[in-house]
Scaffold this active site. Structure first.
Site, short mmCIF file in Angstrom:
data_model
loop_
_atom_site.label_atom_id
_atom_site.label_comp_id
_atom_site.label_asym_id
_atom_site.label_seq_id
_atom_site.Cartn_x
_atom_site.Cartn_y
_atom_site.Cartn_z
N GLU A 63 12.27 12.85 0.68
CA GLU A 63 11.18 12.26 -0.10
C GLU A 63 9.81 12.74 0.39
OE1 GLU A 63 10.75 10.45 -2.72
OE2 GLU A 63 8.65 9.88 -2.41
N TYR A 101 9.14 15.53 1.61
CA TYR A 101 8.96 16.89 1.11
C TYR A 101 8.77 16.91 -0.39
CZ TYR A 101 9.05 18.80 5.60
OH TYR A 101 8.68 19.08 6.88
N ARG A 114 1.91 0.48 15.44
CA ARG A 114 1.52 0.42 14.03
C ARG A 114 1.92 -0.93 13.46
NH1 ARG A 114 6.09 4.25 11.01
NH2 ARG A 114 5.08 3.56 9.10
N SER A 168 -0.67 27.58 -3.43
CA SER A 168 -0.28 28.99 -3.60
C SER A 168 -0.82 29.58 -4.89
CB SER A 168 1.24 29.14 -3.58
OG SER A 168 1.75 28.64 -2.38
N HIS A 225 13.48 11.39 4.28
CA HIS A 225 12.89 12.64 4.71
C HIS A 225 12.73 13.64 3.58
CE1 HIS A 225 10.96 15.38 7.33
NE2 HIS A 225 11.60 16.29 6.63
N HIS A 250 15.37 11.95 12.79
CA HIS A 250 14.18 12.01 13.66
C HIS A 250 13.27 10.80 13.45
CE1 HIS A 250 11.97 14.75 10.51
NE2 HIS A 250 11.78 13.48 10.22
N HIS A 251 13.54 10.02 12.41
CA HIS A 251 12.80 8.76 12.23
C HIS A 251 13.42 7.63 13.04
CE1 HIS A 251 10.28 10.33 8.96
NE2 HIS A 251 11.34 11.03 8.64
N LYS A 287 4.63 29.56 5.63
CA LYS A 287 3.75 29.29 4.49
C LYS A 287 2.28 29.35 4.92
CE LYS A 287 5.00 27.27 0.97
NZ LYS A 287 5.80 28.14 0.13
N THR A 314 7.66 26.24 7.52
CA THR A 314 6.34 25.66 7.25
C THR A 314 5.27 26.59 7.81
OG1 THR A 314 7.37 23.50 7.51
CG2 THR A 314 4.97 23.55 7.40
N SER A 359 12.96 6.61 -13.32
CA SER A 359 11.88 7.40 -13.90
C SER A 359 11.80 8.77 -13.24
CB SER A 359 10.56 6.64 -13.74
OG SER A 359 9.48 7.51 -13.92
N SER A 360 11.88 8.80 -11.92
CA SER A 360 11.80 10.08 -11.21
C SER A 360 12.95 11.00 -11.56
CB SER A 360 11.83 9.86 -9.69
OG SER A 360 10.71 9.17 -9.29
N HIS A 414 0.84 -1.20 0.00
CA HIS A 414 0.00 0.00 0.00
C HIS A 414 0.88 1.26 0.00
CE1 HIS A 414 -2.73 3.15 1.39
NE2 HIS A 414 -1.96 3.33 2.44
N ASP A 427 6.59 23.05 -25.23
CA ASP A 427 6.57 21.66 -24.76
C ASP A 427 7.62 21.53 -23.67
OD1 ASP A 427 6.53 18.77 -24.57
OD2 ASP A 427 5.65 18.77 -26.57
N TRP A 484 7.47 -0.48 3.89
CA TRP A 484 7.99 0.28 2.75
C TRP A 484 9.40 0.77 3.04
CZ3 TRP A 484 9.35 5.54 1.85
CH2 TRP A 484 9.21 6.40 2.94
C1 HEM Z 1 6.21 20.50 10.57
C2 HEM Z 1 6.74 19.64 9.78
C3 HEM Z 1 7.02 18.20 10.15
C4 HEM Z 1 7.65 17.69 11.25
C5 HEM Z 1 8.24 18.48 12.40
C6 HEM Z 1 7.66 16.25 11.09
C7 HEM Z 1 8.23 15.37 12.00
C8 HEM Z 1 8.19 13.99 11.87
C9 HEM Z 1 8.82 13.07 12.77
C10 HEM Z 1 9.65 13.46 13.99
C11 HEM Z 1 8.56 11.81 12.33
C12 HEM Z 1 9.05 10.50 12.94
C13 HEM Z 1 8.05 9.96 13.87
C14 HEM Z 1 8.41 8.59 14.36
O1 HEM Z 1 8.55 7.66 13.54
O2 HEM Z 1 8.52 8.42 15.58
C15 HEM Z 1 7.76 11.93 11.16
C16 HEM Z 1 7.29 10.86 10.43
C17 HEM Z 1 6.76 10.97 9.16
N1 HEM Z 1 6.46 12.15 8.52
FE1 HEM Z 1 6.63 14.03 9.29
N2 HEM Z 1 7.02 15.91 9.94
C18 HEM Z 1 6.63 17.07 9.33
C19 HEM Z 1 5.99 17.16 8.12
C20 HEM Z 1 5.78 16.11 7.26
C21 HEM Z 1 5.35 16.24 5.91
C22 HEM Z 1 5.08 17.55 5.20
C23 HEM Z 1 5.27 14.98 5.41
C24 HEM Z 1 4.87 14.50 4.03
C25 HEM Z 1 4.11 15.07 3.20
C26 HEM Z 1 5.62 14.07 6.45
C27 HEM Z 1 5.62 12.71 6.31
C28 HEM Z 1 6.02 11.83 7.26
C29 HEM Z 1 6.02 10.39 7.09
C30 HEM Z 1 5.60 9.62 5.82
C31 HEM Z 1 6.47 9.84 8.29
C32 HEM Z 1 6.58 8.37 8.68
C33 HEM Z 1 7.50 7.56 7.89
C34 HEM Z 1 7.48 6.13 8.37
O3 HEM Z 1 7.95 5.86 9.47
O4 HEM Z 1 6.96 5.27 7.64
N3 HEM Z 1 5.93 14.79 7.58
N4 HEM Z 1 7.53 13.28 10.89
CU LIG Z 2 11.04 13.04 8.41
#
Ligand code: HEM
Ligand SMILES: [Cu+2]
Ligand SMILES: [Cu+2]
Lengths: 542, 270
Positions: free
Chosen positions: A270, A272, A465, A283, A268, A317-318, A346, A343, A184-185, A92, A121, A157
């Site tokens: 990614e 963004y 999870r 915007s 990370h 941070h992950h 914005k 952020t 591709s990307s 997924h 183009d 994933w």
């Molecule tokens: C204010 C901005 C953001 C902060 C401070 C932030 C912070 C974090 C942190 C600390 C984690 C890790 C959590 C953990 O696993 O314990 C996380 C996970 C994640 N964040 Fe954010 N995030 C922000 C914005 C975003 C944005 C804009 C996206 C995507 C569009 C995003 C997508 C994700 C994803 C996909 C994960 C989990 C990945 C995984 O473990 O599978 N985050 N974020």
């Molecule tokens: Cu992150």
């Protein structure tokens, strides 16, 4: 419904561009039949294929989400084996990220960047063809893993070793599919950069570019920087599995945590990559339907640029729970918190754009507003996750699932939907049914919250999870969440219907489409549908 | 006698949060260690910061949506930037964040201080059970999902999870530790990465093959505390709970003695 009535008044499709006799450009229309698509070099045809492919993947990935939520509807295992459940969560995510969200943005880039910068183009049409046609192969391979012995990838994933090395015959298919998506990307990104850098209309300096173009320019650099890193990481997995290397195996002197560092150095930025183009879209839409210029254009550009820069220094941070030196944890906590500043800028600027505007609520604006509120909620939970001690509790629970779905579904996906509702009449030449589109909006917005908000509670109460079954204390919120999921999934059929319907029928769209809001930008100077070769003579930008 | 009643009461009270509010639980429960209380306080602090900012920001958004509607005859103003406003909403968030970082860092320093422990337990994650080893005490055993839960969790088992006590959160042999003592946990794994987590202790850490991670806790209430593996580790990741039985020092000592005797008889028999 003031817009619909004003739009019903139809201009004959008169090309705005001049036809100079002396322009020796092959001014042919599209080829007939399948050749038009297989040998496509036209940015609109390729953009259309990207968008339809993405829609297909959205439903394939969505079906998997329905399997997940059906199993989680109540405690106990009713439907699937835990291994298949793990395959569903892993597939997924891979399909939604690489198959739905990213190709949708590339499709929008293909359609809109030439229109917005005044180019005929994309700069590299053949590479454009190649980068699209890789995708069906990549995803056939990935989906094909569902049929091979050992089942589809089930290690998440994030593909952490050593677990991912336990994948069966699907393993090399997964790796090769990731390589194809990455290639591709990268090609798509190169094309975007070359087009923007070389094909802007005379007079369009960088700081006069539309925000969507800006956001994509920066996204493209992120893609080129990090996709090779992912390719490297998965190649190391491949050699660990088949060629006796031990990059990630402690017993051989390697380090499983190293994979996580490399993965999140890609991962990370990614996330963004999946949100910056949505920032660009919002915007464009908010100023249009506020009938007011975007507040703080320059700071919006700098905010995107600083988010992009910071996204390279927050990856760990992950991984707060893998065990890092104190100094490392403090550094990554501070850097992550810092991302909230641009952020925030914005969000404040979008709000200030609406302030003292003259707002109307057509479907693109509704989706942009939903984005504004719900993405911000995802930003707040992100901020909470950045607090390392608290993250020790949140990490790997449904709280994180709620966080990233808030930024990705009402964030990235609603951004894409807003874009589709904004530009669809420009693509097809037909208006769509506003009432149905508004119904789609309300259903999506309500159900997305029913689906994801309770997941915050589940995570805080302690539900991890990626589990197929849970203690009965989590039963109530899980059932609510599943109901939200089914409602959200079904509502998306409306979206598909509206798109296909508008390809063939609907009131003819005017050149400006949203006449009442007088949208700015070169795309609105072309006829609707836009001519096959967009700007054969470059327009002048003052 | 009074002591036993007190203990029993404490045990009942400790298990209450898990049982009573469980169903529609909204927030992170307060734990039973100093660290978990500090973490909970941080969580509440940042939550309130977010809620206050949300009220302000969403307030302005909603105000604009209501007030500046074209259908109500609103006419758009023409301003498109304000350096002062932009500086304000860049600087204020920075100040708030730095202010947040200070208590967070202080707590982190405390969390990382694993010195002067009273007891060290080595925890090894396997697919899909935990192994506990009391270092220098000569006691070690595996801890796996309890039989009742295991029977009920099979696909279409026909057993109602509601009928199983502590469904999926019960083991055959819990980790036993003394109350009020600083317990240091050394974490590693035998196959893939797992993560050891007891929400009431506030701490979660990965168990990684080839590495040794550390965490510590000092439970100040007798009771049974339940958690789960928190890192995807394969098919039965959802079925390897962590259960810690916190006992009075006397109870712990006598338990340890029995275990050590068992170990001795077992090795003598060999
Ligand atoms: C204010 C901005 C953001 C902060 C401070 C932030 C912070 C974090 C942190 C600390 C984690 C890790 C959590 C953990 O696993 O314990 C996380 C996970 C994640 N964040 Fe954010 N995030 C922000 C914005 C975003 C944005 C804009 C996206 C995507 C569009 C995003 C997508 C994700 C994803 C996909 C994960 C989990 C990945 C995984 O473990 O599978 N985050 N974020
Ligand atoms: Cu992150
Ligand atoms: Cu696990």
């Amino acid at each position: 419904m003031s817009t619909t009535s004003s739009i019903a008044h139809h201009h004959p499709a008169e090309p705005v561009r001049d036809h100079h006799e002396d322009v020796h450009h092959e001014d042919h229309g599209p080829e007939k039949g399948w050749r038009r698509w297989v040998f496509a070099t036209n940015h609109k045809d390729i953009g259309t294929m990207y968008l339809l492919f993405s829609l297909l993947m959205f439903f394939v990935g969505g079906t998997m989400a329905m399997v997940i939520r059906a199993e989680l509807f109540q405690p106990g295992l009713q439907l699937v084996d835990p291994m298949f459940f793990n395959s569903m969560t892993s597939m997924h995510a891979l399909i939604m990220i690489f198959g739905a969200v990213m190709p949708a943005f590339v499709g929008l880039a293909n359609w809109m960047i030439p229109l917005q910068v005044g180019a005929p183009d994309m700069a590299l049409p053949r590479m454009n063809n190649f980068s699209f046609w890789i995708l069906p192969f990549a995803f056939s391979l990935l989906l094909g893993t569902l049929l091979v012995p050992g089942g589809a990838p089930a290690g998440g994933w994030t593909m952490y070793p050593p677990l991912v090395l336990q994948t069966g015959n699907a393993f090399p298919m997964l790796i090769f599919a990731v390589h194809l998506m990455g290639a591709s990307s990268i090609m798509g990104a190169i094309n975007v950069i070359v087009t923007i850098m070389n094909m802007r209309a005379p007079g369009m300096s960088l700081l006069k570019m539309p925000m969507f173009v800006w956001s994509w320019l920066i996204t493209a650099y992120l893609l080129i920087a990090v996709m090779p890193v992912l390719a490297g990481a998965v190649t190391m997995l491949l050699t660990d599995h088949y060629f006796g290397t031990t990059f990630f195996e402690a017993a051989g002197g390697g380090d499983p945590v190293m994979f996580q560092h490399i993965f999140w150095f890609f991962g990370h930025p990614e996330v963004y990559i999946m949100i910056l183009p949505a920032f660009g879209i919002v915007s464009e839409i908010i100023p249009t339907f506020s009938r007011k210029k975007l507040f703080g254009y320059d700071s919006m550009v700098y905010a995107i640029a600083s988010i992009a820069f910071l996204s390279f220094i927050v990856w760990a941070h992950h991984m707060f729970t893998v065990g890092m030196p104190l100094a490392g944890q403090l550094f990554f906590m501070l850097a992550t918190m810092l991302i909230a500043v641009p952020t925030g800028v914005k969000v404040f600027n979008w709000t200030a754009t609406m302030f003292k505007g003259s707002l109307s609520f057509e479907p693109p604006m509704l989706f942009a507003l939903s984005f504004l509120f719900l993405f911000t909620i995802g930003g707040f939970s992100g901020l909470m996750l950045a607090i390392v001690p608290a993250d020790f509790q949140y990490h790997d629970t449904y709280f994180v699932v709620a966080h990233f779905h808030y930024v990705l579904v009402p964030g990235a996906v609603f951004g894409i939907m807003a874009a589709v509702y904004y530009w669809l009449p420009k693509w097809t030449g037909h208006m769509y049914n506003m009432k149905l589109a508004k119904a789609h909006f309300w259903l999506s917005t309500i159900f997305v919250n029913v689906l994801f908000f309770p997941q915050h509670f589940l995570g805080l109460a302690g539900m991890p999870r990626r589990i197929p079954d849970y203690n009965t204390q989590f039963a109530d919120w899980n059932m609510i969440s599943s109901i939200g999921a089914f409602g959200f999934g079904l509502s998306q059929l409306l979206f598909a219907y509206l798109i296909f319907r508008s390809m063939r029928a609907g009131a003819p769209a005017t050149d400006k489409v949203w006449d009442d809001a007088k949208p700015h930008g070169l795309e609105w100077t072309l006829s609707s549908p836009a001519p096959y070769h967009s700007f054969e003579t470059a327009p002048e930008v003052k | 006698m009074v002591k036993i009643v007190k203990c029993a009461l404490a045990a009942v009270l400790a298990s209450l949060p898990a049982a009573a509010f469980a169903a529609w639980e909204l927030n992170m429960p307060v734990g039973v260690t100093e660290l978990s209380r500090r973490i909970h306080a941080l969580h509440m602090l940042i939550l309130w910061v977010c809620i206050l900012i949300a009220i302000a920001v969403f307030g302005v958004m909603i105000y604009s949506i209501v007030k500046f509607r074209r259908s109500q005859g609103a006419v758009a103003a023409s301003f498109d930037h304000s350096t002062r406003a932009e500086i304000v909403w860049t600087v204020i968030p920075i100040v708030i964040l730095v202010a947040m970082a200070v208590p967070a860092a202080a707590t982190l320093v405390r969390i990382e201080d694993t010195r002067n422990s009273d007891l060290t337990v080595k925890v090894t994650g396997y697919q899909w059970r935990w192994h506990y080893e009391y270092l220098e005490r000569n006691v070690a055993f595996f801890s796996s999902l309890s039989r009742d839960s295991d029977a009920a969790r099979q696909l279409d088992s026909g057993i109602d999870p509601e009928s199983v006590q502590n469904y999926l959160l019960d083991v055959d042999k819990p980790l036993v530790v003394p109350v009020g003592k600083k317990v240091r946990v050394l974490l590693t794994a035998g196959d893939v990465i797992h993560a050891w987590w007891v929400p009431a202790f506030g701490m979660k850490k990965d168990a990684i093959p080839g590495f040794v991670n550390e965490l510590w806790f000092r439970a100040d209430q007798v009771g049974i505390y339940r958690g789960q593996c928190a890192e995807l580790c394969g098919r039965d990741h959802g079925f390897m709970p962590v259960v810690v039985d916190v006992r009075s020092e006397a109870d712990f000592d006598s338990w340890l003695k029995t275990q050590q005797d068992n170990t001795k008889t077992a090795s003598a028999a060999e």
